[in-house]
Design a protein around this motif. Structure first.
Motif, PDB file in Angstrom:
ATOM      1  N   GLU A  14       0.818  -1.205   0.000  1.00  0.00           N
ATOM      2  CA  GLU A  14       0.000   0.000   0.000  1.00  0.00           C
ATOM      3  C   GLU A  14       0.855   1.260   0.000  1.00  0.00           C
ATOM      4  O   GLU A  14       0.580   2.222   0.693  1.00  0.00           O
ATOM      5  CB  GLU A  14      -0.926   0.019   1.222  1.00  0.00           C
ATOM      6  CG  GLU A  14      -1.749  -1.221   1.380  1.00  0.00           C
ATOM      7  CD  GLU A  14      -2.711  -1.436   0.223  1.00  0.00           C
ATOM      8  OE1 GLU A  14      -3.042  -0.456  -0.470  1.00  0.00           O
ATOM      9  OE2 GLU A  14      -3.109  -2.561  -0.006  1.00  0.00           O
ATOM     10  N   THR A  15       1.949   1.259  -0.780  1.00  0.00           N
ATOM     11  CA  THR A  15       2.792   2.437  -0.809  1.00  0.00           C
ATOM     12  C   THR A  15       2.316   3.449  -1.823  1.00  0.00           C
ATOM     13  O   THR A  15       2.747   4.585  -1.825  1.00  0.00           O
ATOM     14  CB  THR A  15       4.239   2.056  -1.151  1.00  0.00           C
ATOM     15  OG1 THR A  15       4.230   1.397  -2.421  1.00  0.00           O
ATOM     16  CG2 THR A  15       4.816   1.142  -0.098  1.00  0.00           C
ATOM     17  N   HIS A 109      -6.504  -2.030   0.745  1.00  0.00           N
ATOM     18  CA  HIS A 109      -7.072  -1.484   1.979  1.00  0.00           C
ATOM     19  C   HIS A 109      -8.097  -0.398   1.666  1.00  0.00           C
ATOM     20  O   HIS A 109      -9.192  -0.362   2.238  1.00  0.00           O
ATOM     21  CB  HIS A 109      -5.966  -0.903   2.862  1.00  0.00           C
ATOM     22  CG  HIS A 109      -5.042  -1.921   3.440  1.00  0.00           C
ATOM     23  ND1 HIS A 109      -4.038  -2.496   2.704  1.00  0.00           N
ATOM     24  CD2 HIS A 109      -4.971  -2.468   4.687  1.00  0.00           C
ATOM     25  CE1 HIS A 109      -3.372  -3.358   3.475  1.00  0.00           C
ATOM     26  NE2 HIS A 109      -3.921  -3.357   4.685  1.00  0.00           N
ATOM     27  N   LEU A 225      -5.432  -0.201   8.070  1.00  0.00           N
ATOM     28  CA  LEU A 225      -4.539   0.565   7.194  1.00  0.00           C
ATOM     29  C   LEU A 225      -3.583   1.420   8.012  1.00  0.00           C
ATOM     30  O   LEU A 225      -2.388   1.528   7.679  1.00  0.00           O
ATOM     31  CB  LEU A 225      -5.373   1.454   6.264  1.00  0.00           C
ATOM     32  CG  LEU A 225      -4.578   2.366   5.326  1.00  0.00           C
ATOM     33  CD1 LEU A 225      -3.661   1.553   4.430  1.00  0.00           C
ATOM     34  CD2 LEU A 225      -5.525   3.216   4.489  1.00  0.00           C
ATOM     35  N   TYR A 226      -4.061   2.030   9.090  1.00  0.00           N
ATOM     36  CA  TYR A 226      -3.207   2.848   9.951  1.00  0.00           C
ATOM     37  C   TYR A 226      -2.080   2.005  10.553  1.00  0.00           C
ATOM     38  O   TYR A 226      -0.912   2.414  10.567  1.00  0.00           O
ATOM     39  CB  TYR A 226      -4.058   3.474  11.050  1.00  0.00           C
ATOM     40  CG  TYR A 226      -3.286   4.331  12.030  1.00  0.00           C
ATOM     41  CD1 TYR A 226      -2.972   5.654  11.722  1.00  0.00           C
ATOM     42  CD2 TYR A 226      -2.873   3.818  13.260  1.00  0.00           C
ATOM     43  CE1 TYR A 226      -2.256   6.440  12.615  1.00  0.00           C
ATOM     44  CE2 TYR A 226      -2.167   4.590  14.151  1.00  0.00           C
ATOM     45  CZ  TYR A 226      -1.855   5.903  13.831  1.00  0.00           C
ATOM     46  OH  TYR A 226      -1.143   6.680  14.714  1.00  0.00           O
ATOM     47  N   ARG A 227      -2.434   0.816  11.045  1.00  0.00           N
ATOM     48  CA  ARG A 227      -1.423  -0.076  11.619  1.00  0.00           C
ATOM     49  C   ARG A 227      -0.501  -0.623  10.540  1.00  0.00           C
ATOM     50  O   ARG A 227       0.673  -0.912  10.809  1.00  0.00           O
ATOM     51  CB  ARG A 227      -2.097  -1.214  12.370  1.00  0.00           C
ATOM     52  CG  ARG A 227      -2.821  -0.801  13.651  1.00  0.00           C
ATOM     53  CD  ARG A 227      -3.688  -1.946  14.181  1.00  0.00           C
ATOM     54  NE  ARG A 227      -2.902  -3.137  14.389  1.00  0.00           N
ATOM     55  CZ  ARG A 227      -2.251  -3.435  15.513  1.00  0.00           C
ATOM     56  NH1 ARG A 227      -2.290  -2.589  16.542  1.00  0.00           N
ATOM     57  NH2 ARG A 227      -1.555  -4.544  15.621  1.00  0.00           N
ATOM     58  N   ASN A 228      -1.041  -0.787   9.333  1.00  0.00           N
ATOM     59  CA  ASN A 228      -0.234  -1.325   8.241  1.00  0.00           C
ATOM     60  C   ASN A 228       0.971  -0.441   7.944  1.00  0.00           C
ATOM     61  O   ASN A 228       2.054  -0.933   7.621  1.00  0.00           O
ATOM     62  CB  ASN A 228      -1.102  -1.451   6.986  1.00  0.00           C
ATOM     63  CG  ASN A 228      -0.331  -1.951   5.789  1.00  0.00           C
ATOM     64  OD1 ASN A 228       0.067  -3.109   5.721  1.00  0.00           O
ATOM     65  ND2 ASN A 228      -0.104  -1.079   4.819  1.00  0.00           N
ATOM     66  N   GLN A 229       0.792   0.863   8.073  1.00  0.00           N
ATOM     67  CA  GLN A 229       1.884   1.784   7.781  1.00  0.00           C
ATOM     68  C   GLN A 229       2.997   1.721   8.822  1.00  0.00           C
ATOM     69  O   GLN A 229       4.067   2.291   8.617  1.00  0.00           O
ATOM     70  CB  GLN A 229       1.343   3.216   7.698  1.00  0.00           C
ATOM     71  CG  GLN A 229       0.302   3.420   6.619  1.00  0.00           C
ATOM     72  CD  GLN A 229       0.833   3.097   5.229  1.00  0.00           C
ATOM     73  OE1 GLN A 229       1.975   3.414   4.920  1.00  0.00           O
ATOM     74  NE2 GLN A 229       0.021   2.467   4.406  1.00  0.00           N
ATOM     75  N   ARG A 230       2.767   1.019   9.932  1.00  0.00           N
ATOM     76  CA  ARG A 230       3.773   0.917  10.991  1.00  0.00           C
ATOM     77  C   ARG A 230       4.384  -0.466  11.083  1.00  0.00           C
ATOM     78  O   ARG A 230       5.053  -0.782  12.068  1.00  0.00           O
ATOM     79  CB  ARG A 230       3.140   1.316  12.334  1.00  0.00           C
ATOM     80  CG  ARG A 230       3.035   2.816  12.451  1.00  0.00           C
ATOM     81  CD  ARG A 230       1.871   3.265  13.272  1.00  0.00           C
ATOM     82  NE  ARG A 230       1.831   4.731  13.293  1.00  0.00           N
ATOM     83  CZ  ARG A 230       1.382   5.480  12.285  1.00  0.00           C
ATOM     84  NH1 ARG A 230       0.928   4.896  11.185  1.00  0.00           N
ATOM     85  NH2 ARG A 230       1.389   6.792  12.360  1.00  0.00           N
ATOM     86  N   HIS A 234       7.529  -1.199   6.132  1.00  0.00           N
ATOM     87  CA  HIS A 234       7.250   0.190   5.787  1.00  0.00           C
ATOM     88  C   HIS A 234       8.276   1.131   6.393  1.00  0.00           C
ATOM     89  O   HIS A 234       8.541   2.198   5.845  1.00  0.00           O
ATOM     90  CB  HIS A 234       5.854   0.579   6.258  1.00  0.00           C
ATOM     91  CG  HIS A 234       4.767  -0.013   5.430  1.00  0.00           C
ATOM     92  ND1 HIS A 234       4.507   0.393   4.147  1.00  0.00           N
ATOM     93  CD2 HIS A 234       3.906  -1.015   5.681  1.00  0.00           C
ATOM     94  CE1 HIS A 234       3.509  -0.317   3.655  1.00  0.00           C
ATOM     95  NE2 HIS A 234       3.136  -1.175   4.559  1.00  0.00           N
ATOM     96  N   GLN A 235       8.845   0.766   7.539  1.00  0.00           N
ATOM     97  CA  GLN A 235       9.871   1.600   8.139  1.00  0.00           C
ATOM     98  C   GLN A 235      11.080   1.691   7.233  1.00  0.00           C
ATOM     99  O   GLN A 235      11.681   2.760   7.051  1.00  0.00           O
ATOM    100  CB  GLN A 235      10.284   1.037   9.510  1.00  0.00           C
ATOM    101  CG  GLN A 235      11.258   1.917  10.269  1.00  0.00           C
ATOM    102  CD  GLN A 235      10.683   3.295  10.530  1.00  0.00           C
ATOM    103  OE1 GLN A 235       9.574   3.438  10.993  1.00  0.00           O
ATOM    104  NE2 GLN A 235      11.465   4.328  10.208  1.00  0.00           N
ATOM    105  N   ARG A 238      10.059   3.949   4.287  1.00  0.00           N
ATOM    106  CA  ARG A 238      10.018   5.357   4.687  1.00  0.00           C
ATOM    107  C   ARG A 238      11.421   5.924   4.864  1.00  0.00           C
ATOM    108  O   ARG A 238      11.712   7.058   4.485  1.00  0.00           O
ATOM    109  CB  ARG A 238       9.209   5.517   5.970  1.00  0.00           C
ATOM    110  CG  ARG A 238       7.704   5.438   5.769  1.00  0.00           C
ATOM    111  CD  ARG A 238       6.984   5.964   6.995  1.00  0.00           C
ATOM    112  NE  ARG A 238       7.249   5.145   8.163  1.00  0.00           N
ATOM    113  CZ  ARG A 238       6.516   4.091   8.504  1.00  0.00           C
ATOM    114  NH1 ARG A 238       5.495   3.728   7.768  1.00  0.00           N
ATOM    115  NH2 ARG A 238       6.805   3.404   9.593  1.00  0.00           N
TER     116      ARG A 238
END
Length: 299
Positions: A14-15, A109, A225-230, A234-235, A238
């Motif tokens: 989901e980038t 998502h 989706l919010y948790r997915n970014q963490r 993803h780190q 980023r």
């Protein structure tokens, strides 16, 4: 256990854009980092709740639409069956022609959230079908309601299955999808009990209340989706994009001396080795697998 390397796409993360050489898809919950294991497990549990809530809401329409049209319009079984046939044909068209474009734009998502909110609006309109068949609040409003509900479910159902597969390892995908189907079956069991009791007091109230369950499913998808970014992968992405990791040195000028070129190459080699170690630590990968993942970047 090692994560499966992806070659060339970043859709599962989901980038929002392609990041060739920097993506790992289907990362398993068994990676070395304990937080990762906890995070992936809870992602799957939240998605099981989404499966339950969306099916629980849909049972209001699935089981009581025929009874509703009989009480409201005096329709018989043939008219109800023809209506469901049109809904099914419309869903097939949406999944064939519209779903790929929507998924490419919103990702999986976002497709789930979009499907939940569109379906909630569709079933809400059914609760306001109060007029005669010829009135706007009769058959026309009902047709709009069914179209929105069919459109939302045509996007939600395949997107939800894809997201569940994304968080499960290859060895547990069957169990993960099976539990999701079991949660939907449980919703189809409990739903008629609640909606039947409510329908007895008001035939419009079940659809209005079911809207809330669709909205709850959409909110849970937002949490996923919010948790997915963490998640760990993803780190890394980023860091690479924000430049928090030291960027690779610039290419030497044409008139640079041989010694200057060698110094830049040594510095670049050290940075690539550091990135290689980060991939090994987060994903518990062998060096060869990391080179496959990093692709042209490593080359």
């Amino acid at each position: 256990p090692a994560a499966s390397p992806a070659k060339g796409t970043s859709g599962d993360l989901e980038t929002g854009e392609s990041s060739k050489g920097l993506i790992v898809t289907n990362t398993t919950p068994e990676v070395a980092d304990k937080y990762a294991s906890f995070a992936y497990t809870w992602q799957i549990r939240l998605l099981w709740c989404v499966s339950f809530f969306h099916m629980f809401a849909f049972t209001a329409l699935l089981y009581f639409f025929g009874l509703f049209t009989f009480d409201q319009f005096g329709w018989d079984s043939l008219q109800v069956g023809f209506c469901w046939m049109l809904v099914a044909m419309f869903q097939v068209m949406i999944q064939v022609f519209a779903y790929p474009k929507i998924q490419a734009r919103l990702n999986k998502h976002g497709g789930c959230m979009f499907g939940c909110f569109v379906s909630s609006f569709g079933i809400l309109l059914m609760g306001f079908v109060t007029g005669k068949p010829s009135d706007f609040t009769g058959v026309p409003l009902m047709a709009i309601s069914l179209a929105l509900g069919a459109f939302g479910n045509a996007i939600l159902v395949p997107s939800l299955s894809s997201v569940l597969s994304r968080y499960a390892s290859q060895s547990t995908q069957g169990v993960t999808l099976g539990v999701a189907q079991a949660s939907e079956a449980f919703a189809r069991t409990c739903g008629p009990l609640l909606w039947g009791g409510i329908y007895g007091s008001s035939r419009h109230l079940p659809f209005r209340i079911a809207t809330g369950f669709y909205l709850m499913a959409g909110v849970l998808m937002y949490v996923v989706l919010y948790r997915n970014q963490r998640l760990p992968e993803h780190q890394i992405i980023r860091d690479d994009r924000s430049g928090s990791q030291s960027p690779l040195p610039e290419q030497p000028h044409e008139d640079a001396s041989l010694e200057e070129k060698m110094q830049l190459l040594v510095k670049e080699n050290q940075m690539l080795k550091a990135k290689l170690r980060r991939y090994q630590e987060v994903f518990n990968l062998d060096p060869g697998e990391v080179f496959e993942i990093m692709g042209e970047k490593t080359t």
